[in-house]
Design a protein around this motif. Structure first.
Motif, mmCIF file in Angstrom:
data_model
loop_
_atom_site.group_PDB
_atom_site.id
_atom_site.type_symbol
_atom_site.label_atom_id
_atom_site.label_comp_id
_atom_site.label_asym_id
_atom_site.label_seq_id
_atom_site.Cartn_x
_atom_site.Cartn_y
_atom_site.Cartn_z
ATOM 1 N N ALA A 68 -10.728 14.311 -4.692
ATOM 2 C CA ALA A 68 -9.570 13.604 -4.148
ATOM 3 C C ALA A 68 -8.274 14.090 -4.786
ATOM 4 C CB ALA A 68 -9.732 12.097 -4.345
ATOM 5 N N LEU A 69 -8.265 14.208 -6.099
ATOM 6 C CA LEU A 69 -7.042 14.651 -6.778
ATOM 7 C C LEU A 69 -6.702 16.098 -6.461
ATOM 8 C CD1 LEU A 69 -7.384 12.934 -10.272
ATOM 9 C CD2 LEU A 69 -5.866 12.318 -8.375
ATOM 10 N N THR A 70 -7.714 16.942 -6.315
ATOM 11 C CA THR A 70 -7.465 18.347 -5.980
ATOM 12 C C THR A 70 -6.821 18.465 -4.605
ATOM 13 O OG1 THR A 70 -9.328 19.059 -7.359
ATOM 14 C CG2 THR A 70 -8.527 20.621 -5.715
ATOM 15 N N VAL A 71 -7.336 17.725 -3.634
ATOM 16 C CA VAL A 71 -6.764 17.760 -2.284
ATOM 17 C C VAL A 71 -5.340 17.199 -2.291
ATOM 18 C CG1 VAL A 71 -6.948 16.821 0.056
ATOM 19 C CG2 VAL A 71 -8.976 17.687 -1.099
ATOM 20 N N LEU A 72 -5.144 16.073 -2.975
ATOM 21 C CA LEU A 72 -3.799 15.478 -3.015
ATOM 22 C C LEU A 72 -2.798 16.403 -3.696
ATOM 23 C CD1 LEU A 72 -4.659 11.755 -3.825
ATOM 24 C CD2 LEU A 72 -3.842 12.714 -1.649
ATOM 25 N N TYR A 73 -3.210 17.045 -4.785
ATOM 26 C CA TYR A 73 -2.329 17.985 -5.473
ATOM 27 C C TYR A 73 -1.993 19.164 -4.555
ATOM 28 C CZ TYR A 73 -0.358 21.134 -8.903
ATOM 29 O OH TYR A 73 0.482 21.983 -9.572
ATOM 30 N N PHE A 77 1.766 19.894 -3.791
ATOM 31 C CA PHE A 77 2.429 20.993 -4.501
ATOM 32 C C PHE A 77 1.914 22.385 -4.139
ATOM 33 C CE2 PHE A 77 2.444 17.318 -7.439
ATOM 34 C CZ PHE A 77 3.814 17.121 -7.512
ATOM 35 N N GLY A 78 0.760 22.476 -3.534
ATOM 36 C CA GLY A 78 0.125 23.774 -3.357
ATOM 37 C C GLY A 78 0.275 24.413 -1.996
ATOM 38 N N GLY A 79 1.074 23.831 -1.146
ATOM 39 C CA GLY A 79 1.297 24.443 0.147
ATOM 40 C C GLY A 79 0.219 24.155 1.178
ATOM 41 N N GLU A 80 -0.759 23.317 0.843
ATOM 42 C CA GLU A 80 -1.775 22.951 1.825
ATOM 43 C C GLU A 80 -1.169 21.918 2.768
ATOM 44 O OE1 GLU A 80 -6.112 20.812 1.773
ATOM 45 O OE2 GLU A 80 -5.717 22.353 0.273
ATOM 46 N N GLY A 81 -1.438 22.071 4.028
ATOM 47 C CA GLY A 81 -0.836 21.194 5.018
ATOM 48 C C GLY A 81 -1.237 19.736 4.861
ATOM 49 N N PHE A 82 -0.272 18.864 5.128
ATOM 50 C CA PHE A 82 -0.502 17.417 5.099
ATOM 51 C C PHE A 82 -0.913 16.967 6.484
ATOM 52 C CE2 PHE A 82 1.053 13.209 6.169
ATOM 53 C CZ PHE A 82 0.489 12.443 5.167
ATOM 54 N N SER A 83 -1.873 16.054 6.534
ATOM 55 C CA SER A 83 -2.200 15.422 7.803
ATOM 56 C C SER A 83 -2.672 14.004 7.529
ATOM 57 C CB SER A 83 -3.276 16.200 8.561
ATOM 58 O OG SER A 83 -4.540 16.011 7.968
ATOM 59 N N THR A 87 -5.467 12.617 4.706
ATOM 60 C CA THR A 87 -5.110 11.523 3.802
ATOM 61 C C THR A 87 -6.097 10.367 3.931
ATOM 62 O OG1 THR A 87 -2.793 12.152 3.941
ATOM 63 C CG2 THR A 87 -3.268 9.944 3.118
ATOM 64 N N LEU A 88 -6.452 10.009 5.147
ATOM 65 C CA LEU A 88 -7.414 8.919 5.352
ATOM 66 C C LEU A 88 -8.794 9.274 4.791
ATOM 67 C CD1 LEU A 88 -6.418 7.751 8.945
ATOM 68 C CD2 LEU A 88 -5.990 6.561 6.769
ATOM 69 N N VAL A 94 -11.851 7.814 -2.299
ATOM 70 C CA VAL A 94 -11.409 6.885 -3.351
ATOM 71 C C VAL A 94 -12.094 5.534 -3.197
ATOM 72 C CG1 VAL A 94 -9.411 5.651 -4.281
ATOM 73 C CG2 VAL A 94 -9.212 8.080 -3.693
ATOM 74 N N ALA A 95 -12.191 5.035 -1.982
ATOM 75 C CA ALA A 95 -12.871 3.750 -1.739
ATOM 76 C C ALA A 95 -14.335 3.818 -2.158
ATOM 77 C CB ALA A 95 -12.750 3.363 -0.267
ATOM 78 N N CYS A 96 -14.979 4.930 -1.866
ATOM 79 C CA CYS A 96 -16.389 5.076 -2.270
ATOM 80 C C CYS A 96 -16.535 5.138 -3.790
ATOM 81 C CB CYS A 96 -16.984 6.332 -1.633
ATOM 82 S SG CYS A 96 -17.203 6.182 0.149
ATOM 83 N N VAL A 97 -15.620 5.812 -4.462
ATOM 84 C CA VAL A 97 -15.654 5.867 -5.928
ATOM 85 C C VAL A 97 -15.499 4.468 -6.503
ATOM 86 C CG1 VAL A 97 -14.321 6.628 -7.945
ATOM 87 C CG2 VAL A 97 -14.913 8.264 -6.146
#
Length: 104
Positions: A68-73, A77-83, A87-88, A94-97
Motif C-alpha cells: 500500500a505504501l509503495t503504491v501511494l508513494y 512522488f514517482g510519476g505513477e498515474g493516479f486513479s 486508490t480504492l 489497508v482495510a484488510c490489514v
C-alpha cells in the motif's frame, strides 16, 4: 511490541521496494545502500514480530503495509498515474490489514 515492530518493518518494506526501483539495477550507489539497509532491517523486524504473531497474519500485514505504501508513494512522488480505482484498491488492502490486526 511485536505489532509495532511489524508495522515499522512493513514501512521499511516500502522503503526498500522504492529504493530498489531507483537503484537502476544496483548501478546507483545510494539507492542501493538504502535498499540493502532497509531490506535487512525490514526482514529482521519481520522475524522478530513472527516470534509472537502467527506467520499467516504477520506476513499478510507486512506485505499489505509495504504494498500500500509503495503504491501511494509511487502515485504521489514517482510519476505513477493516479486513479480512483487504484486508490480504492489500496484502501481495500489497508482495510484488510486492519481486519487481520483486529482478529489477532
Amino acid at each position: 511490541m511485536s505489532w509495532i515492530v511489524l508495522i515499522a518493518s512493513g514501512i521499511l518494506e516500502a522503503v526498500w521496494a522504492t529504493a530498489l526501483g531507483r537503484s537502476a539495477g544496483f548501478t546507483k550507489l545510494w539507492p542501493s545502500v538504502v535498499f540493502g539497509t532497509a531490506l535487512v532491517a525490514s526482514m529482521g523486524g519481520l522475524a522478530f514480530a513472527l516470534r509472537t504473531i502467527p506467520v499467516g497474519a504477520g506476513y499478510a500485514v507486512w506485505v499489505g503495509i509495504g504494498a500500500a505504501l509503495t503504491v501511494l508513494y509511487a502515485m504521489t512522488f514517482g510519476g505513477e498515474g493516479f486513479s480512483l480505482a487504484k486508490t480504492l484498491l489500496v484502501l481495500g488492502i489497508v482495510a484488510c490489514v486492519i481486519g487481520l490486526k483486529l482478529l489477532h
